[in-house]
Design a protein around this motif. Structure first.
Motif, PDB file in Angstrom:
ATOM      1  N   PHE A 156       6.952  -3.906   6.461  1.00 41.34           N
ATOM      2  CA  PHE A 156       6.854  -4.294   5.055  1.00 41.34           C
ATOM      3  C   PHE A 156       7.013  -5.798   4.956  1.00 41.34           C
ATOM      4  CE2 PHE A 156       8.166  -4.698   0.621  1.00 41.34           C
ATOM      5  CZ  PHE A 156       7.171  -3.946   0.007  1.00 41.34           C
ATOM      6  N   LEU A 157       6.048  -6.457   4.301  1.00 42.51           N
ATOM      7  CA  LEU A 157       6.026  -7.915   4.172  1.00 42.51           C
ATOM      8  C   LEU A 157       6.245  -8.311   2.723  1.00 42.51           C
ATOM      9  CD1 LEU A 157       2.767  -8.510   6.240  1.00 42.51           C
ATOM     10  CD2 LEU A 157       5.111  -8.707   7.079  1.00 42.51           C
ATOM     11  N   THR A 158       7.092  -9.317   2.493  1.00 36.86           N
ATOM     12  CA  THR A 158       7.291  -9.839   1.143  1.00 36.86           C
ATOM     13  C   THR A 158       7.417 -11.355   1.200  1.00 36.86           C
ATOM     14  OG1 THR A 158       9.696  -9.544   1.308  1.00 36.86           O
ATOM     15  CG2 THR A 158       8.458  -7.790   0.239  1.00 36.86           C
ATOM     16  N   THR A 159       7.060 -11.991   0.096  1.00 40.31           N
ATOM     17  CA  THR A 159       7.282 -13.414  -0.101  1.00 40.31           C
ATOM     18  C   THR A 159       7.410 -13.646  -1.595  1.00 40.31           C
ATOM     19  OG1 THR A 159       6.542 -15.656   0.462  1.00 40.31           O
ATOM     20  CG2 THR A 159       4.839 -14.098  -0.241  1.00 40.31           C
ATOM     21  N   GLU A 160       8.057 -14.722  -1.969  1.00 38.84           N
ATOM     22  CA  GLU A 160       8.276 -15.010  -3.377  1.00 38.84           C
ATOM     23  C   GLU A 160       6.939 -15.229  -4.094  1.00 38.84           C
ATOM     24  OE1 GLU A 160      10.409 -18.416  -6.071  1.00 38.84           O
ATOM     25  OE2 GLU A 160      11.282 -17.952  -4.130  1.00 38.84           O
ATOM     26  N   GLY A 161       6.794 -14.622  -5.253  1.00 39.45           N
ATOM     27  CA  GLY A 161       5.595 -14.818  -6.056  1.00 39.45           C
ATOM     28  C   GLY A 161       4.426 -13.923  -5.688  1.00 39.45           C
ATOM     29  N   ALA A 162       4.623 -12.968  -4.794  1.00 38.57           N
ATOM     30  CA  ALA A 162       3.541 -12.056  -4.413  1.00 38.57           C
ATOM     31  C   ALA A 162       4.106 -10.650  -4.289  1.00 38.57           C
ATOM     32  CB  ALA A 162       2.907 -12.484  -3.093  1.00 38.57           C
ATOM     33  N   GLU A 163       3.249  -9.684  -4.536  1.00 34.47           N
ATOM     34  CA  GLU A 163       3.662  -8.295  -4.380  1.00 34.47           C
ATOM     35  C   GLU A 163       3.752  -7.958  -2.896  1.00 34.47           C
ATOM     36  OE1 GLU A 163       2.002  -3.863  -5.501  1.00 34.47           O
ATOM     37  OE2 GLU A 163       1.348  -5.571  -6.685  1.00 34.47           O
ATOM     38  N   GLY A 164       4.849  -7.323  -2.487  1.00 35.78           N
ATOM     39  CA  GLY A 164       5.017  -6.940  -1.091  1.00 35.78           C
ATOM     40  C   GLY A 164       4.013  -5.861  -0.698  1.00 35.78           C
ATOM     41  N   ARG A 165       3.795  -5.748   0.594  1.00 33.81           N
ATOM     42  CA  ARG A 165       2.875  -4.708   1.068  1.00 33.81           C
ATOM     43  C   ARG A 165       3.282  -4.219   2.443  1.00 33.81           C
ATOM     44  NH1 ARG A 165      -2.890  -7.427   2.548  1.00 33.81           N
ATOM     45  NH2 ARG A 165      -3.232  -5.397   3.458  1.00 33.81           N
ATOM     46  N   GLU A 166       2.956  -2.945   2.683  1.00 38.79           N
ATOM     47  CA  GLU A 166       3.234  -2.334   3.974  1.00 38.79           C
ATOM     48  C   GLU A 166       1.978  -2.409   4.837  1.00 38.79           C
ATOM     49  OE1 GLU A 166       5.849   1.253   4.500  1.00 38.79           O
ATOM     50  OE2 GLU A 166       3.909   2.108   5.049  1.00 38.79           O
ATOM     51  N   VAL A 167       2.177  -2.778   6.096  1.00 38.35           N
ATOM     52  CA  VAL A 167       1.064  -2.938   7.031  1.00 38.35           C
ATOM     53  C   VAL A 167       1.374  -2.131   8.291  1.00 38.35           C
ATOM     54  CG1 VAL A 167      -0.259  -4.615   8.377  1.00 38.35           C
ATOM     55  CG2 VAL A 167       0.669  -5.278   6.172  1.00 38.35           C
ATOM     56  N   PRO A 168       0.453  -1.274   8.738  1.00 36.10           N
ATOM     57  CA  PRO A 168       0.663  -0.573  10.014  1.00 36.10           C
ATOM     58  C   PRO A 168       0.353  -1.524  11.170  1.00 36.10           C
ATOM     59  CG  PRO A 168      -1.398   0.133   9.005  1.00 36.10           C
ATOM     60  CD  PRO A 168      -0.753  -0.834   8.058  1.00 36.10           C
ATOM     61  N   VAL A 169       1.349  -1.793  12.009  1.00 31.54           N
ATOM     62  CA  VAL A 169       1.233  -2.787  13.080  1.00 31.54           C
ATOM     63  C   VAL A 169       1.192  -2.085  14.431  1.00 31.54           C
ATOM     64  CG1 VAL A 169       2.404  -4.744  14.173  1.00 31.54           C
ATOM     65  CG2 VAL A 169       2.396  -4.529  11.682  1.00 31.54           C
ATOM     66  N   PRO A 170       0.248  -2.460  15.302  1.00 34.51           N
ATOM     67  CA  PRO A 170       0.150  -1.817  16.616  1.00 34.51           C
ATOM     68  C   PRO A 170       1.308  -2.202  17.539  1.00 34.51           C
ATOM     69  CG  PRO A 170      -1.514  -3.532  16.404  1.00 34.51           C
ATOM     70  CD  PRO A 170      -0.831  -3.426  15.081  1.00 34.51           C
ATOM     71  N   VAL A 171       1.706  -1.234  18.369  1.00 37.67           N
ATOM     72  CA  VAL A 171       2.735  -1.446  19.390  1.00 37.67           C
ATOM     73  C   VAL A 171       2.024  -1.390  20.742  1.00 37.67           C
ATOM     74  CG1 VAL A 171       4.885  -0.611  20.403  1.00 37.67           C
ATOM     75  CG2 VAL A 171       4.484  -0.363  17.938  1.00 37.67           C
ATOM     76  N   LEU A 172       2.038  -2.502  21.468  1.00 39.83           N
ATOM     77  CA  LEU A 172       1.360  -2.600  22.757  1.00 39.83           C
ATOM     78  C   LEU A 172       2.367  -2.872  23.859  1.00 39.83           C
ATOM     79  CD1 LEU A 172      -1.604  -4.860  21.594  1.00 39.83           C
ATOM     80  CD2 LEU A 172      -1.558  -2.378  21.744  1.00 39.83           C
TER      81      LEU A 172
END
Length: 151
Positions: A123-139
């Protein structure tokens, strides 16, 4: 005379359309954004996150690798939440940082609990933007470019 002029104009139009191929009416795949590497990308406010992935040998502990660019005129902080852990990355205005890489301090995820070859939700967040969940690969470190990144 008018017929000859009309025929010339029609011929010129036909040559212009024929010379452009189907590019005028065909879908252009090169206009689509895509991730050209193993990781995933996301845009969040003024921040551009690129090639985000986790490198792990056993799926228990991993090193998160990514690149973050700040196109804004103000400094920004990216907050990353993964496997119950939170990491903050400060990015100065107009700058790019690449934490987790070979020459940088690793971002260790100690309780990863993911399958190598699978995906882990981040889950990514920063001030002034809506957070979002991203599926990240595990290598893992089988590829030469990742063998030095395994924790």
């Amino acid at each position: 005379m008018k017929a000859r002029l009309a025929a010339s104009a029609a011929l010129a139009l036909g040559i212009a359309i024929g010379g452009s191929g189907c590019a005028m009416i065909t879908y252009q795949a090169t206009t689509e954004k895509y991730d050209p590497s193993d990781g995933v990308s996301a845009d969040l406010g003024t921040l551009s996150i690129r090639n985000m992935l986790v490198v792990s040998d056993d799926g228990e502990e991993g090193n998160m690798v990514l690149s973050v660019s700040n196109a804004g005129s103000e400094d920004a902080t990216l907050e990353i939440q993964v496997a119950g852990e939170t990491v903050e990355i400060d990015v100065d205005a107009g700058q790019t940082v690449a934490p987790g890489g070979a020459d940088e301090e690793p971002i260790l995820v100690e309780r990863l609990d993911a399958e190598v070859g699978g995906l882990v939700p981040v889950f990514l967040t920063t001030e002034g933007a809506e957070g979002r969940e991203v599926p990240v690969p595990v290598l893992d470190g089988r590829l030469p470019e990742y063998e030095d990144l395994v924790p």
